[in-house]
Design a protein around this motif. Structure first.
Motif, short mmCIF file in Angstrom:
data_model
loop_
_atom_site.label_atom_id
_atom_site.label_comp_id
_atom_site.label_asym_id
_atom_site.label_seq_id
_atom_site.Cartn_x
_atom_site.Cartn_y
_atom_site.Cartn_z
N GLU A 297 0.83 -1.21 0.00
CA GLU A 297 0.00 0.00 0.00
C GLU A 297 0.87 1.26 0.00
O GLU A 297 0.59 2.22 -0.72
CB GLU A 297 -0.92 -0.01 1.23
CG GLU A 297 -1.98 -1.09 1.18
CD GLU A 297 -2.73 -1.24 2.49
OE1 GLU A 297 -3.76 -1.93 2.51
OE2 GLU A 297 -2.27 -0.65 3.50
N ALA A 298 1.92 1.24 0.81
CA ALA A 298 2.83 2.38 0.85
C ALA A 298 3.53 2.55 -0.49
O ALA A 298 3.67 3.68 -1.00
CB ALA A 298 3.85 2.20 1.97
N ASP A 299 3.95 1.45 -1.08
CA ASP A 299 4.65 1.52 -2.38
C ASP A 299 3.75 2.13 -3.45
O ASP A 299 4.23 2.88 -4.32
CB ASP A 299 5.09 0.12 -2.80
CG ASP A 299 6.25 -0.40 -1.96
OD1 ASP A 299 6.90 0.41 -1.29
OD2 ASP A 299 6.49 -1.63 -1.99
N ALA A 300 2.45 1.82 -3.41
CA ALA A 300 1.53 2.36 -4.41
C ALA A 300 1.43 3.88 -4.28
O ALA A 300 1.41 4.61 -5.30
CB ALA A 300 0.15 1.72 -4.24
N MET A 301 1.37 4.39 -3.04
CA MET A 301 1.30 5.85 -2.84
C MET A 301 2.61 6.52 -3.23
O MET A 301 2.63 7.61 -3.81
CB MET A 301 0.93 6.14 -1.38
CG MET A 301 -0.52 5.83 -1.06
SD MET A 301 -0.99 6.29 0.62
CE MET A 301 -0.36 4.89 1.52
N ILE A 302 3.73 5.87 -2.89
CA ILE A 302 5.04 6.43 -3.24
C ILE A 302 5.21 6.49 -4.75
O ILE A 302 5.75 7.47 -5.30
CB ILE A 302 6.16 5.59 -2.60
CG1 ILE A 302 6.11 5.73 -1.07
CG2 ILE A 302 7.53 6.00 -3.11
CD1 ILE A 302 7.00 4.74 -0.34
N LYS A 303 4.72 5.46 -5.43
CA LYS A 303 4.81 5.44 -6.89
C LYS A 303 4.05 6.63 -7.48
O LYS A 303 4.51 7.27 -8.43
CB LYS A 303 4.25 4.13 -7.42
CG LYS A 303 4.32 3.99 -8.92
CD LYS A 303 3.79 2.65 -9.38
CE LYS A 303 3.87 2.53 -10.91
NZ LYS A 303 3.32 1.22 -11.38
N ASP A 325 0.60 12.96 3.64
CA ASP A 325 0.00 12.99 4.98
C ASP A 325 -0.38 11.59 5.45
O ASP A 325 -0.17 11.24 6.62
CB ASP A 325 -1.25 13.90 4.97
CG ASP A 325 -0.89 15.36 4.77
OD1 ASP A 325 0.30 15.71 5.00
OD2 ASP A 325 -1.77 16.14 4.38
N LYS A 326 -0.91 10.79 4.53
CA LYS A 326 -1.31 9.42 4.91
C LYS A 326 -0.09 8.56 5.20
O LYS A 326 -0.08 7.75 6.14
CB LYS A 326 -2.15 8.81 3.80
CG LYS A 326 -2.78 7.48 4.22
CD LYS A 326 -3.81 7.01 3.21
CE LYS A 326 -4.50 5.75 3.72
NZ LYS A 326 -5.54 5.26 2.78
N LEU A 327 0.95 8.74 4.41
CA LEU A 327 2.19 7.99 4.66
C LEU A 327 2.77 8.35 6.02
O LEU A 327 3.24 7.48 6.76
CB LEU A 327 3.22 8.28 3.57
CG LEU A 327 2.98 7.64 2.20
CD1 LEU A 327 3.97 8.18 1.17
CD2 LEU A 327 3.08 6.13 2.27
#
Length: 357
Positions: A297-303, A325-327
């Motif tokens: 999930e984190a990787d998807a937002m970072i991408k 903010d979510k990260l």
């Protein structure tokens, strides 16, 4: 030599040798000292005194290798008598015959680690590298083995047949050369041809088959530990109960010798398997899956934040800010302050590009 063979043959599977058998074994070693290829085998055997482990191997060498006889008798100065000349010629003939059979194993590595095999049970030698031949047969436990090891187990019968055929072939060729030498004719087979068969037989016996048996010990030892009611694998135990009528406790009793031998060879065996079982436990697997999902999930937002193919716009600025903010609130356990500095820099650059439009 025949007296040595007849004395040691009953001791092939013995756990210890009698005094008479020990003396016969030492006489056999003395004979093998005359063969250059056997020097390490003789030296190591005398060093470790593991005579009972190498009875069959010694007998094999005595029956297949060319053992040079004692030195030729010295000829007297002057003209020899007819008897002396006849004795010298006979000794010379025997020496030439033996030389014609030498070096049956020129390409074979040191045989000091070779263990004798029997063919009645799952593992070859009760005193050797695996469990006793009186235990379960390979076919009885094959269902518990991995697919790759099952394939290797299926090849055991063919390997044994090949080993016997190659050994018999090498012996027959050596005997044919010996007969030729006794009739004063050239050898029929070259030493290289004989060595090809003898070496293959020895490699199967000393390397290929024992490696299969050791792998069986390892995997069945792991099964024994997985079936433990206290520290085992609950899921594996439940699956075993569904497949077999025998309770896990009874199966563990049958499989204990495999575990004992595997642990004897490697004192880290239990720790390694315990770590593997712990890794496979349902609760551990669930936690591992949860962590993997968390990271994905984190990787998807970072991408999304680091994409360069998206034009700078108010919508993108808003999307990047929301994800940062979510990260920071939910994924800071797997991200470092440096990571957030990078994401903030991307956000700032996107804002500047958006304001210029």
């Amino acid at each position: 030599m025949q007296s040595i063979i007849s004395t040691l043959t009953p001791a092939i599977n013995a756990r210890m040798l009698t005094r008479t058998q020990t003396e016969a074994f030492e006489r056999g070693l003395t004979m093998l000292e005359r063969v250059p290829q056997m020097s390490k085998f003789v030296r190591d055997t005398r060093k470790f005194k593991d005579y009972h482990r190498k009875v069959k191997l010694l007998l094999t060498y005595l029956q297949t290798l060319a053992i040079p006889s004692a030195e030729l008798p010295k000829r007297n100065v002057g003209r020899p008598t007819k008897e002396a000349q006849k004795a010298y010629n006979e000794a010379l003939r025997k020496k030439q015959a033996e030389e014609a059979k030498r070096s049956l194993f020129p390409e074979l590595a040191s045989p000091s680690d070779v263990q004798p095999l029997t063919y009645k049970g799952i593992i070859a030698n009760p005193n050797g590298d695996s469990i006793a031949s009186t235990m379960l047969h390979l076919n009885d436990i094959k269902i518990f083995l991995s697919e790759s090891l099952q394939e290797r187990v299926n090849s055991v019968r063919d390997l044994r047949n090949e080993m016997a055929q190659k050994a018999e072939k090498a012996k027959a060729m050596a005997e044919a050369n010996n007969d030729a030498a006794e009739r004063n004719i050239a050898p029929i087979y070259s030493e290289q041809d004989i060595a090809k068969y003898a070496t293959r037989a020895a490699v199967i016996e000393s390397d290929i088959l024992p490696s299969i048996y050791r792998a069986v010990d390892e995997e069945m030892g792991e099964v024994y530990l997985r079936l433990s009611p206290k520290t085992g694998d609950p899921q594996y135990i439940e699956e075993t109960k569904k497949l077999f009528s025998a309770p896990p406790e009874s199966l563990r009793t049958l499989f204990r010798p495999f575990y004992d031998k595997a642990q004897e060879r490697d004192n880290t065996f239990v720790d390694r398997v315990a770590a593997k079982i712990a890794y496979d436990r349902p609760e551990v697997k669930a936690e591992r899956d949860k962590a993997a999902k968390h990271k994905a999930e984190a990787d998807a937002m970072i991408k999304y934040i680091l994409r360069k193919d998206k034009p700078s716009s108010k919508a993108r600025v808003k999307g990047i800010k929301e994800r940062i903010d979510k990260l920071r609130s939910e994924y800071s356990d797997i991200l470092s302050p440096v990571d957030f500095e990078i994401y903030e820099a991307v956000l700032q650059k996107t804002k500047e590009e958006c304001e210029k439009k």
